[in-house]
Design an enzyme around this catalytic site. Structure first.
Site, PDB file in Angstrom:
ATOM      1  N   ASP A   1      15.703 -29.496 -15.573  1.00  0.00           N
ATOM      2  CA  ASP A   1      14.820 -28.460 -16.106  1.00  0.00           C
ATOM      3  C   ASP A   1      13.734 -28.274 -15.045  1.00  0.00           C
ATOM      4  O   ASP A   1      12.914 -29.152 -14.825  1.00  0.00           O
ATOM      5  CB  ASP A   1      14.210 -28.944 -17.426  1.00  0.00           C
TER       6      ASP A   1
ATOM      7  N   LYS B   1       6.974 -18.977 -16.449  1.00  0.00           N
ATOM      8  CA  LYS B   1       6.034 -19.833 -15.729  1.00  0.00           C
ATOM      9  C   LYS B   1       5.889 -19.342 -14.287  1.00  0.00           C
ATOM     10  O   LYS B   1       4.790 -19.121 -13.821  1.00  0.00           O
ATOM     11  CB  LYS B   1       6.512 -21.293 -15.743  1.00  0.00           C
TER      12      LYS B   1
ATOM     13  N   TRP C   1       8.451 -32.539 -22.297  1.00  0.00           N
ATOM     14  CA  TRP C   1       9.626 -31.661 -22.268  1.00  0.00           C
ATOM     15  C   TRP C   1      10.934 -32.417 -22.108  1.00  0.00           C
ATOM     16  O   TRP C   1      11.943 -32.070 -22.732  1.00  0.00           O
ATOM     17  CB  TRP C   1       9.475 -30.586 -21.198  1.00  0.00           C
TER      18      TRP C   1
END
Ligand SMILES: *Cc1c(COP(=O)(O)O)cnc(C)c1O
Length: 362
Positions: free
Chosen positions: A171, A195, A101
């Protein structure tokens, strides 16, 4: 037995949240309307928004001088939206690449500025966080970006790095609200909701006010942090239902004892699973011990064929969504807040049985 869901996202929701959502689905607060039917311009929505922001501010202990924004476009959208908002006239930003990511975030930022890769875990195959004394931070960077937990690789920052005067941005999608987080050390954080804070369609941003007001002129109005901050995230229609669910999640966390309690539970669940893997010569986790994720436990079996067989057998036994990320392969158990200790204990018992059965077959 009802199944156990170990999905990486969208992921498991706590039963009390689903229960409360059912009421909001049919007849919200006795209004005779579903939350999905109310206009976002009215006082009903306003109270849903305010309750969610207030609950988040309490559990995360967000200090004065920060704003909570509700956006759309996912964490992937923030890979662009964040540089557009936070470069503030500078032409460069720092990125620490620790896996799938953060690499994507750095690639996307290249469209807006020059990207200084502070460190890249590629030569360790992203099985550890690169040693901090080898990082090359740039003091002229507008910000330094990290991904606190790499959902695909299973590596996690267990302490925040010190980036001096350069604002640290993160993030936090996959470990948000799984443990306390010192917001005062961060210029901005962002997280997709699906999530740990509910359902897809909502992206949450917490940003330091002093960084606002200098977005690139090309920034779409709906993605301009300052505009969102001045109108309670209502530049256009917000994802009302997703914000409602996030509010329910925040209040559930609070009622369960807050982030200290979430952290205790999550550390305990991870310990149970890593210990089982560590004590076995059948399952293996290659991530370096000190950087192992407490929320995405990635592990392997002796061969890809056995992994396929394991995943199939797990599914049939009610252990769902254990496939590793497509970029990493293997097996991954995501142990977010809604996953109970009982689910993890049951999984380790299943792993034990599977191993014993396979050893007998071969
Ligand atoms: C899932 C995930 C993303 C992408 O989220 P989208 O909502 O699909 O944009 C980004 N970063 C991390 C750390 C993630 O876990």
């Amino acid at each position: 037995m009802s199944p156990y869901n170990f999905a990486a996202g969208p992921s498991s929701l706590p039963a009390p949240v689903l229960e409360a959502a059912r009421a909001g689905f049919e007849n919200w607060d006795g209004s005779g309307q579903s939350v999905m039917e109310i206009p976002f311009t009215g006082s009903e929505y306003e109270s849903i928004h305010d309750n969610a922001v207030e609950a988040l501010t309490r559990i995360l202990k967000i200090p004065d001088g920060y704003r909570v924004l509700f956006m759309q476009g996912g964490a992937y959208g923030q890979f662009s939206i964040l540089p557009m908002n936070l470069l503030r006239g500078a032409d460069r930003a720092d990125y620490v690449v620790t896996g799938h990511w953060s690499r994507r975030a750095a690639q996307e930022a290249l469209k807006y500025c020059s990207v200084n890769i502070v460190a890249d875990g590629e030569n360790s195959n992203y099985l550890k966080i690169p040693d901090r004394h080898l990082w090359s931070l740039n003091c002229e960077a507008a910000y330094c970006h990290i991904t606190t937990n790499e959902t695909a690789n299973g590596v996690q920052f267990h302490t925040l790095p010190d980036t001096g005067d350069v604002p640290l941005v993160a993030d936090v999608t996959s470990d948000f609200l799984t443990a306390p987080l010192d917001i005062s050390r961060l210029g901005a954080i962002y997280a997709s909701a699906q999530k740990n804070i509910g359902i897809a369609g909502l992206t949450l941003v917490v940003v330091r006010e002093s960084l606002l007001g200098d977005a690139m002129p090309i920034t779409p109005s709906v993605f301009d942090y300052s505009r969102l901050a001045t109108c309670k995230s209502k530049v256009n229609t917000p994802p009302v239902w997703a914000i409602y669910i996030a509010g329910l999640m925040f209040r559930w966390i609070e009622s369960e004892g807050g982030l200290e309690e979430m952290s205790r539970r999550n550390a305990n669940k991870a310990e149970i699973l890593y210990e089982m893997i560590g004590n076995s010569d059948y399952y293996s986790c290659n991530v370096e011990r000190q950087d192992r994720s407490l929320v995405n436990v990635c592990f392997a079996l002796p061969s890809p064929v056995l992994e396929m067989k394991f995943l199939e057998s797990a599914r049939a036994s009610g252990f769902l969504n254990l496939e590793g990320h497509s970029a990493a392969g293997g097996v991954r158990a995501s142990l977010y807040n809604a996953v109970s200790e009982a689910a993890v204990v049951a999984l380790t018992a299943f792993m034990d049985d599977f191993q014993r059965l396979e050893s007998r077959v071969s």
